[in-house]
Scaffold this motif. Structure first.
Motif, PDB file in Angstrom:
ATOM      1  N   GLN A   1       7.669   0.868  -0.406  1.00  0.00           N
ATOM      2  CA  GLN A   1       6.415   1.610  -0.469  1.00  0.00           C
ATOM      3  C   GLN A   1       5.911   1.872   0.957  1.00  0.00           C
ATOM      4  O   GLN A   1       5.856   0.948   1.770  1.00  0.00           O
TER       5      GLN A   1
ATOM      6  N   LEU B   1       2.976   3.873   3.535  1.00  0.00           N
ATOM      7  CA  LEU B   1       1.665   4.478   3.716  1.00  0.00           C
ATOM      8  C   LEU B   1       1.642   5.221   5.038  1.00  0.00           C
ATOM      9  O   LEU B   1       1.906   4.634   6.094  1.00  0.00           O
TER      10      LEU B   1
ATOM     11  N   ALA C   1      -3.074  -1.951   2.117  1.00  0.00           N
ATOM     12  CA  ALA C   1      -1.664  -2.257   2.342  1.00  0.00           C
ATOM     13  C   ALA C   1      -1.283  -3.598   1.725  1.00  0.00           C
ATOM     14  O   ALA C   1      -0.202  -3.744   1.134  1.00  0.00           O
TER      15      ALA C   1
ATOM     16  N   ARG D   1      -1.429  -3.314  -2.265  1.00  0.00           N
ATOM     17  CA  ARG D   1      -0.347  -2.534  -2.875  1.00  0.00           C
ATOM     18  C   ARG D   1       1.044  -2.970  -2.406  1.00  0.00           C
ATOM     19  O   ARG D   1       2.023  -2.291  -2.727  1.00  0.00           O
TER      20      ARG D   1
ATOM     21  N   ILE E   1       2.442  -2.776   0.537  1.00  0.00           N
ATOM     22  CA  ILE E   1       3.040  -1.716   1.352  1.00  0.00           C
ATOM     23  C   ILE E   1       4.071  -2.328   2.298  1.00  0.00           C
ATOM     24  O   ILE E   1       3.790  -3.308   3.009  1.00  0.00           O
TER      25      ILE E   1
END
Length: 420
Positions: free
Chosen positions: A2, A4, A58, A61, A63
Protein backbone atom coordinates in the motif's frame (compact mmCIF):
# COMPACT_ATOMS: atom_id res chain seq x y z
CA UNK A 1 1.88 -3.17 -0.89
CA UNK A 2 0.00 0.00 0.00
CA UNK A 3 1.41 3.37 -1.10
CA UNK A 4 0.50 6.93 -0.14
CA UNK A 5 1.54 9.81 -2.43
CA UNK A 6 1.68 13.29 -0.90
CA UNK A 7 0.61 16.21 -3.13
CA UNK A 8 -2.16 17.66 -5.26
CA UNK A 9 -0.70 18.80 -8.59
CA UNK A 10 0.14 17.62 -12.07
CA UNK A 11 3.44 16.19 -10.85
CA UNK A 12 1.60 14.01 -8.34
CA UNK A 13 -0.94 12.91 -10.97
CA UNK A 14 1.96 11.75 -13.16
CA UNK A 15 3.59 9.96 -10.21
CA UNK A 16 0.33 8.19 -9.33
CA UNK A 17 -0.15 7.29 -13.01
CA UNK A 18 3.35 5.77 -13.14
CA UNK A 19 3.02 3.89 -9.83
CA UNK A 20 -0.28 2.36 -10.99
CA UNK A 21 1.72 0.31 -13.51
CA UNK A 22 3.30 -1.78 -10.73
CA UNK A 23 1.19 -4.85 -9.84
CA UNK A 24 2.91 -5.04 -6.43
CA UNK A 25 0.84 -2.03 -5.37
CA UNK A 26 -2.51 -3.30 -4.14
CA UNK A 27 -3.82 0.04 -2.86
CA UNK A 28 -2.83 3.57 -3.84
CA UNK A 29 -3.77 6.67 -1.86
CA UNK A 30 -3.07 10.36 -2.45
CA UNK A 31 -3.27 13.19 0.07
CA UNK A 32 -4.96 15.45 -0.77
CA UNK A 33 -5.01 14.67 -4.53
CA UNK A 34 -7.18 16.33 -7.17
CA UNK A 35 -9.99 15.62 -9.62
CA UNK A 36 -7.83 13.57 -11.98
CA UNK A 37 -5.89 11.69 -9.34
CA UNK A 38 -9.25 10.59 -7.86
CA UNK A 39 -9.75 8.41 -10.94
CA UNK A 40 -6.56 6.44 -10.20
CA UNK A 41 -6.16 6.49 -6.42
CA UNK A 42 -8.24 7.03 -3.30
CA UNK A 43 -7.86 10.69 -2.34
CA UNK A 44 -7.83 11.52 1.36
CA UNK A 45 -8.54 15.07 2.60
CA UNK A 46 -5.23 15.63 4.39
CA UNK A 47 -3.01 18.62 3.60
CA UNK A 48 0.64 18.21 2.65
CA UNK A 49 1.79 19.93 5.87
CA UNK A 50 -0.56 18.09 8.26
CA UNK A 51 2.26 15.84 9.45
CA UNK A 52 0.40 14.34 12.40
CA UNK A 53 -2.62 13.41 10.27
CA UNK A 54 -0.43 11.95 7.52
CA UNK A 55 1.43 9.78 10.04
CA UNK A 56 -1.78 8.70 11.76
CA UNK A 57 -3.34 7.72 8.43
CA UNK A 58 -0.22 5.80 7.38
CA UNK A 59 -0.14 3.85 10.63
CA UNK A 60 -3.90 3.22 10.63
CA UNK A 61 -3.91 1.90 7.06
CA UNK A 62 -0.61 0.01 7.33
CA UNK A 63 0.95 2.06 4.54
CA UNK A 64 4.17 0.43 3.29
CA UNK A 65 5.59 3.52 1.56
CA UNK A 66 4.91 7.26 1.55
CA UNK A 67 6.12 9.09 -1.58
CA UNK A 68 6.64 12.75 -0.57
CA UNK A 69 6.47 14.71 -3.83
CA UNK A 70 6.18 18.49 -3.16
CA UNK A 71 8.87 20.90 -1.99
CA UNK A 72 7.10 22.35 1.08
CA UNK A 73 6.69 19.12 3.10
CA UNK A 74 10.17 17.95 2.10
CA UNK A 75 11.80 21.16 3.33
CA UNK A 76 9.63 21.11 6.47
CA UNK A 77 10.87 17.60 7.33
CA UNK A 78 7.99 15.25 6.55
CA UNK A 79 10.37 12.41 5.62
CA UNK A 80 12.17 12.79 8.97
CA UNK A 81 8.83 12.94 10.81
CA UNK A 82 7.56 9.74 9.21
CA UNK A 83 10.82 7.81 9.63
CA UNK A 84 10.91 8.71 13.33
CA UNK A 85 7.56 6.91 13.61
CA UNK A 86 8.69 3.82 11.75
CA UNK A 87 7.01 4.75 8.45
CA UNK A 88 9.05 4.29 5.27
CA UNK A 89 9.17 7.46 3.16
CA UNK A 90 10.76 8.32 -0.18
CA UNK A 91 12.39 11.72 -0.56
CA UNK A 92 15.27 13.69 0.98
CA UNK A 93 15.32 14.49 4.67
CA UNK A 94 15.06 18.16 5.67
CA UNK A 95 18.81 18.65 6.02
CA UNK A 96 19.22 17.59 2.36
CA UNK A 97 16.06 19.27 1.02
CA UNK A 98 17.73 22.56 2.03
CA UNK A 99 19.38 22.43 -1.40
CA UNK A 100 16.03 23.73 -2.63
CA UNK A 101 14.76 25.37 0.54
CA UNK A 102 17.58 27.94 0.78
CA UNK A 103 19.10 29.56 -2.29
CA UNK A 104 21.78 31.16 -0.12
CA UNK A 105 22.86 27.73 1.19
CA UNK A 106 22.96 26.31 -2.31
CA UNK A 107 24.95 29.17 -3.85
CA UNK A 108 27.50 28.90 -1.03
CA UNK A 109 27.66 25.12 -1.55
CA UNK A 110 28.38 25.61 -5.24
CA UNK A 111 31.03 28.23 -4.48
CA UNK A 112 32.73 25.94 -1.94
CA UNK A 113 32.78 22.91 -4.26
CA UNK A 114 33.47 24.76 -7.55
CA UNK A 115 30.18 23.83 -9.18
CA UNK A 116 29.57 26.14 -12.18
CA UNK A 117 26.93 28.82 -11.50
CA UNK A 118 26.25 32.52 -11.98
CA UNK A 119 28.27 35.10 -10.06
CA UNK A 120 26.27 36.30 -7.04
CA UNK A 121 26.10 37.88 -3.62
CA UNK A 122 23.56 37.24 -0.85
CA UNK A 123 22.07 39.70 1.63
CA UNK A 124 19.92 39.67 4.77
CA UNK A 125 18.99 43.37 4.83
CA UNK A 126 17.55 45.72 2.23
CA UNK A 127 19.97 48.67 2.18
CA UNK A 128 23.20 46.72 1.49
CA UNK A 129 21.35 44.66 -1.11
CA UNK A 130 20.11 47.82 -2.85
CA UNK A 131 23.60 49.36 -2.81
CA UNK A 132 25.06 46.20 -4.41
CA UNK A 133 22.22 46.03 -6.91
CA UNK A 134 22.88 49.55 -8.15
CA UNK A 135 26.46 48.61 -9.06
CA UNK A 136 25.45 45.69 -11.30
CA UNK A 137 24.58 45.38 -14.97
CA UNK A 138 21.13 44.79 -16.37
CA UNK A 139 19.37 42.46 -16.73
CA UNK A 140 19.87 41.15 -13.19
CA UNK A 141 18.31 38.21 -11.33
CA UNK A 142 16.83 38.64 -7.84
CA UNK A 143 15.84 35.55 -5.86
CA UNK A 144 14.03 35.16 -2.55
CA UNK A 145 16.05 32.78 -0.41
CA UNK A 146 13.25 30.38 0.50
CA UNK A 147 10.42 28.55 -1.24
CA UNK A 148 7.95 30.73 -3.14
CA UNK A 149 5.86 28.36 -5.28
CA UNK A 150 8.17 28.90 -8.27
CA UNK A 151 7.54 32.66 -8.28
CA UNK A 152 10.38 33.95 -6.09
CA UNK A 153 12.77 34.60 -8.97
CA UNK A 154 12.59 37.92 -10.83
CA UNK A 155 14.59 38.77 -13.93
CA UNK A 156 14.74 42.59 -13.81
CA UNK A 157 15.42 44.43 -17.06
CA UNK A 158 15.17 47.97 -15.67
CA UNK A 159 16.37 49.61 -12.45
CA UNK A 160 12.79 50.38 -11.48
CA UNK A 161 11.84 46.73 -11.87
CA UNK A 162 14.93 45.59 -9.96
CA UNK A 163 14.37 47.90 -6.99
CA UNK A 164 10.68 47.00 -6.85
CA UNK A 165 11.51 43.28 -6.83
CA UNK A 166 14.01 43.76 -4.02
CA UNK A 167 11.59 45.89 -2.01
CA UNK A 168 8.72 43.44 -2.58
CA UNK A 169 10.82 40.55 -1.30
CA UNK A 170 12.72 42.11 1.60
CA UNK A 171 10.53 45.00 2.81
CA UNK A 172 6.95 44.16 1.86
CA UNK A 173 7.52 40.41 2.37
CA UNK A 174 5.34 39.30 -0.53
CA UNK A 175 6.84 35.82 -0.09
CA UNK A 176 6.77 35.91 3.70
CA UNK A 177 9.81 34.58 5.55
CA UNK A 178 11.22 33.29 2.26
CA UNK A 179 12.29 36.90 1.72
CA UNK A 180 14.37 37.20 4.89
CA UNK A 181 17.40 36.90 2.61
CA UNK A 182 17.98 37.38 -1.11
CA UNK A 183 20.42 36.27 -3.75
CA UNK A 184 21.36 38.79 -6.44
CA UNK A 185 23.09 37.14 -9.35
CA UNK A 186 24.24 37.76 -12.90
CA UNK A 187 21.84 37.04 -15.73
CA UNK A 188 22.95 33.99 -17.69
CA UNK A 189 22.27 33.76 -21.42
CA UNK A 190 21.80 30.56 -23.36
CA UNK A 191 19.46 27.57 -23.57
CA UNK A 192 17.76 26.34 -20.41
CA UNK A 193 17.71 22.63 -19.63
CA UNK A 194 16.23 20.62 -16.79
CA UNK A 195 18.39 17.66 -15.79
CA UNK A 196 16.91 15.45 -13.10
CA UNK A 197 18.48 12.42 -11.47
CA UNK A 198 17.57 9.60 -9.14
CA UNK A 199 20.10 9.98 -6.32
CA UNK A 200 21.16 8.00 -3.28
CA UNK A 201 24.22 9.52 -1.63
CA UNK A 202 26.97 9.50 -4.25
CA UNK A 203 24.99 7.24 -6.60
CA UNK A 204 23.57 9.39 -9.41
CA UNK A 205 21.34 7.95 -12.14
CA UNK A 206 20.50 10.79 -14.56
CA UNK A 207 17.15 11.00 -16.28
CA UNK A 208 16.71 12.09 -19.89
CA UNK A 209 16.90 15.90 -20.25
CA UNK A 210 13.89 18.17 -20.70
CA UNK A 211 13.23 21.87 -21.21
CA UNK A 212 10.65 23.96 -19.32
CA UNK A 213 8.94 27.22 -20.35
CA UNK A 214 8.60 29.51 -17.31
CA UNK A 215 7.20 32.82 -18.69
CA UNK A 216 3.43 32.89 -19.13
CA UNK A 217 3.30 34.13 -22.75
CA UNK A 218 4.73 33.07 -26.11
CA UNK A 219 8.33 34.00 -26.93
CA UNK A 220 9.19 33.86 -23.21
CA UNK A 221 7.36 37.09 -22.47
CA UNK A 222 5.48 38.05 -19.31
CA UNK A 223 6.03 37.08 -15.66
CA UNK A 224 7.44 33.74 -14.59
CA UNK A 225 5.07 30.93 -13.65
CA UNK A 226 5.46 27.47 -12.19
CA UNK A 227 5.90 26.27 -15.80
CA UNK A 228 3.72 26.58 -18.91
CA UNK A 229 4.92 23.50 -20.73
CA UNK A 230 7.88 21.25 -21.33
CA UNK A 231 9.31 18.68 -23.69
CA UNK A 232 11.79 15.82 -23.82
CA UNK A 233 14.25 15.03 -25.36
CA UNK A 234 16.06 18.31 -26.06
CA UNK A 235 17.53 17.44 -29.48
CA UNK A 236 19.32 20.74 -30.10
CA UNK A 237 21.51 20.32 -27.00
CA UNK A 238 24.26 17.76 -27.82
CA UNK A 239 24.72 14.70 -25.62
CA UNK A 240 28.28 15.84 -24.93
CA UNK A 241 26.87 18.93 -23.19
CA UNK A 242 24.45 16.81 -21.17
CA UNK A 243 27.33 14.54 -20.14
CA UNK A 244 29.39 17.58 -19.14
CA UNK A 245 26.54 18.82 -16.95
CA UNK A 246 26.28 15.42 -15.27
CA UNK A 247 30.00 15.29 -14.53
CA UNK A 248 30.56 18.93 -13.53
CA UNK A 249 27.26 19.76 -11.79
CA UNK A 250 24.96 16.89 -10.82
CA UNK A 251 27.50 14.36 -9.54
CA UNK A 252 29.61 16.98 -7.71
CA UNK A 253 26.45 18.31 -6.03
CA UNK A 254 25.54 14.83 -4.75
CA UNK A 255 29.10 14.31 -3.48
CA UNK A 256 29.11 17.77 -1.88
CA UNK A 257 25.94 17.01 0.07
CA UNK A 258 27.48 13.80 1.41
CA UNK A 259 30.65 15.71 2.36
CA UNK A 260 28.52 18.25 4.23
CA UNK A 261 26.78 15.50 6.23
CA UNK A 262 23.57 16.01 4.27
CA UNK A 263 23.25 12.78 2.25
CA UNK A 264 20.65 13.30 -0.46
CA UNK A 265 18.24 10.47 -1.26
CA UNK A 266 15.45 11.04 -3.78
CA UNK A 267 15.06 13.21 -6.87
CA UNK A 268 17.71 15.87 -7.46
CA UNK A 269 16.69 18.45 -10.07
CA UNK A 270 19.33 20.67 -11.67
CA UNK A 271 17.96 23.70 -13.51
CA UNK A 272 20.72 24.60 -15.97
CA UNK A 273 21.67 27.28 -18.46
CA UNK A 274 23.80 26.12 -21.39
CA UNK A 275 26.03 29.16 -21.87
CA UNK A 276 28.89 29.88 -24.24
CA UNK A 277 31.20 28.82 -21.38
CA UNK A 278 29.36 25.53 -20.86
CA UNK A 279 26.57 24.38 -18.51
CA UNK A 280 25.96 26.53 -15.41
CA UNK A 281 23.55 25.96 -12.53
CA UNK A 282 20.50 28.21 -12.14
CA UNK A 283 18.99 26.24 -9.25
CA UNK A 284 18.63 22.87 -7.57
CA UNK A 285 15.32 21.36 -6.53
CA UNK A 286 14.83 18.44 -4.17
CA UNK A 287 12.01 16.70 -6.06
CA UNK A 288 10.47 16.03 -9.46
CA UNK A 289 9.77 19.18 -11.45
CA UNK A 290 6.32 20.28 -12.48
CA UNK A 291 5.68 20.08 -15.45
CA UNK A 292 8.90 18.15 -16.29
CA UNK A 293 7.49 15.05 -14.60
CA UNK A 294 4.64 15.02 -17.11
CA UNK A 295 7.09 14.34 -19.97
CA UNK A 296 9.73 12.34 -18.09
CA UNK A 297 7.56 9.62 -16.54
CA UNK A 298 5.77 8.80 -19.82
CA UNK A 299 9.25 8.12 -21.29
CA UNK A 300 10.39 6.00 -18.32
CA UNK A 301 10.19 2.28 -19.16
CA UNK A 302 11.59 0.94 -15.88
CA UNK A 303 8.82 0.83 -13.25
CA UNK A 304 9.04 3.91 -11.02
CA UNK A 305 8.34 1.75 -7.97
CA UNK A 306 11.42 -0.38 -8.73
CA UNK A 307 13.60 2.76 -8.74
CA UNK A 308 12.09 4.03 -5.49
CA UNK A 309 12.63 0.71 -3.72
CA UNK A 310 16.17 0.37 -5.09
CA UNK A 311 16.96 3.83 -3.75
CA UNK A 312 15.64 2.94 -0.33
CA UNK A 313 17.43 -0.41 -0.06
CA UNK A 314 20.78 0.81 -1.40
CA UNK A 315 20.79 -0.95 -4.79
CA UNK A 316 20.12 2.03 -7.08
CA UNK A 317 23.56 1.72 -8.67
CA UNK A 318 22.77 -1.83 -9.84
CA UNK A 319 19.33 -1.17 -11.35
CA UNK A 320 18.96 -1.14 -15.15
CA UNK A 321 16.96 2.04 -15.88
CA UNK A 322 15.54 2.25 -19.39
CA UNK A 323 13.98 5.15 -21.30
CA UNK A 324 11.74 5.22 -24.36
CA UNK A 325 12.99 6.72 -27.62
CA UNK A 326 9.64 8.50 -27.96
CA UNK A 327 9.40 12.25 -27.62
CA UNK A 328 6.97 13.91 -25.21
CA UNK A 329 5.52 17.44 -25.23
CA UNK A 330 3.36 18.82 -22.40
CA UNK A 331 1.19 21.93 -22.83
CA UNK A 332 -0.22 23.58 -19.69
CA UNK A 333 -3.79 24.89 -19.87
CA UNK A 334 -4.04 27.70 -17.32
CA UNK A 335 -6.82 29.69 -15.67
CA UNK A 336 -7.67 33.15 -16.98
CA UNK A 337 -5.52 35.70 -15.17
CA UNK A 338 -2.80 33.25 -14.13
CA UNK A 339 -0.14 33.88 -12.77
CA UNK A 340 -2.20 36.69 -11.22
CA UNK A 341 -5.68 36.39 -9.72
CA UNK A 342 -8.01 33.80 -11.26
CA UNK A 343 -11.40 32.18 -10.69
CA UNK A 344 -11.95 28.72 -9.26
CA UNK A 345 -14.84 26.29 -9.62
CA UNK A 346 -15.32 26.71 -13.37
CA UNK A 347 -16.64 23.59 -15.17
CA UNK A 348 -14.17 21.80 -17.46
CA UNK A 349 -15.64 20.28 -20.61
CA UNK A 350 -14.18 18.01 -23.28
CA UNK A 351 -11.98 15.82 -21.10
CA UNK A 352 -13.77 12.74 -22.36
CA UNK A 353 -13.00 13.73 -25.94
CA UNK A 354 -9.24 13.42 -25.50
CA UNK A 355 -8.07 10.21 -27.15
CA UNK A 356 -4.49 10.75 -28.32
CA UNK A 357 -2.74 12.35 -25.33
CA UNK A 358 -2.31 11.98 -21.59
CA UNK A 359 -4.11 14.56 -19.42
CA UNK A 360 -2.53 15.24 -16.05
CA UNK A 361 -4.67 17.29 -13.68
CA UNK A 362 -2.81 20.09 -11.88
CA UNK A 363 -5.45 22.41 -10.45
CA UNK A 364 -8.80 20.58 -10.53
CA UNK A 365 -11.41 19.38 -8.06
CA UNK A 366 -14.57 17.27 -8.11
CA UNK A 367 -17.68 19.42 -7.60
CA UNK A 368 -20.68 18.24 -5.58
CA UNK A 369 -22.45 17.25 -8.78
CA UNK A 370 -19.49 15.08 -9.80
CA UNK A 371 -18.18 17.39 -12.50
CA UNK A 372 -14.48 18.27 -12.77
CA UNK A 373 -13.91 21.99 -12.14
CA UNK A 374 -10.93 24.34 -12.06
CA UNK A 375 -9.16 24.69 -8.71
CA UNK A 376 -5.82 26.33 -9.44
CA UNK A 377 -3.77 28.53 -11.74
CA UNK A 378 -2.28 25.76 -13.82
CA UNK A 379 -5.28 23.54 -14.46
CA UNK A 380 -4.21 20.72 -16.79
CA UNK A 381 -1.10 19.36 -18.48
CA UNK A 382 -1.77 17.74 -21.86
CA UNK A 383 1.10 15.44 -22.86
CA UNK A 384 1.45 14.20 -26.42
CA UNK A 385 3.80 11.34 -27.35
CA UNK A 386 5.30 10.74 -30.78
CA UNK A 387 8.22 9.49 -32.85
CA UNK A 388 9.76 12.95 -32.63
CA UNK A 389 9.11 16.37 -31.09
CA UNK A 390 7.04 17.52 -34.06
CA UNK A 391 4.61 14.60 -33.85
CA UNK A 392 4.34 14.77 -30.05
CA UNK A 393 3.73 18.52 -30.23
CA UNK A 394 1.00 18.18 -32.84
CA UNK A 395 -0.81 15.60 -30.72
CA UNK A 396 -0.54 17.67 -27.54
CA UNK A 397 -2.02 20.79 -29.15
CA UNK A 398 -4.71 18.91 -31.09
CA UNK A 399 -5.97 17.30 -27.88
CA UNK A 400 -5.56 20.48 -25.80
CA UNK A 401 -7.95 22.24 -28.18
CA UNK A 402 -10.70 19.76 -27.28
CA UNK A 403 -10.73 20.87 -23.64
CA UNK A 404 -12.80 23.91 -22.68
CA UNK A 405 -13.23 26.08 -19.60
CA UNK A 406 -13.84 29.79 -19.13
CA UNK A 407 -10.67 31.88 -19.46
CA UNK A 408 -8.47 28.96 -20.55
CA UNK A 409 -5.15 30.05 -22.02
CA UNK A 410 -1.89 28.38 -22.97
CA UNK A 411 1.32 29.11 -24.80
CA UNK A 412 1.31 28.18 -28.48
CA UNK A 413 5.08 27.83 -28.85
CA UNK A 414 5.96 24.97 -26.51
CA UNK A 415 8.91 22.97 -27.97
CA UNK A 416 9.37 25.33 -30.93
CA UNK A 417 13.01 25.86 -29.87
CA UNK A 418 13.61 22.19 -30.62
CA UNK A 419 12.15 22.55 -34.12
CA UNK A 420 14.12 25.67 -35.00
Amino acid sequence: MQVLVIGRGGREHAIVWALRKSPEITKLYCAPGNGGIAELAECVPIGELDFDKIAAFALERNIDLVFVAPDDPLSAGLVDYLEERGIKAYGPRANAAIIEGSKVFTKELMRKYNIPTAAYESFESFEPALAYLQQQRLPIVIKADGLAAGKGVIVARSWEEAEKALRDIMVDKVFGESGNAVVIEEFLQGQEMSLLAFVDGETVRPMVPSQDHKPVFDNDEGPNTGGMGTYSPVPHIPQAIVDEAIETIVKPAARAMVAEGRKFSGILYAGLMITAQGPKTIEFNARFGDPETQVLLPRLETPLLDIVLATMNGTLADLDIKWSEQAAVCVIAASGGYPGAYKKGLPIEGLGDVRDALVFHAGTAVAEDGRIVTNGGRVLGITGLGRDIREARERAYAEADKIRFEGKHYRTDIAMKALK
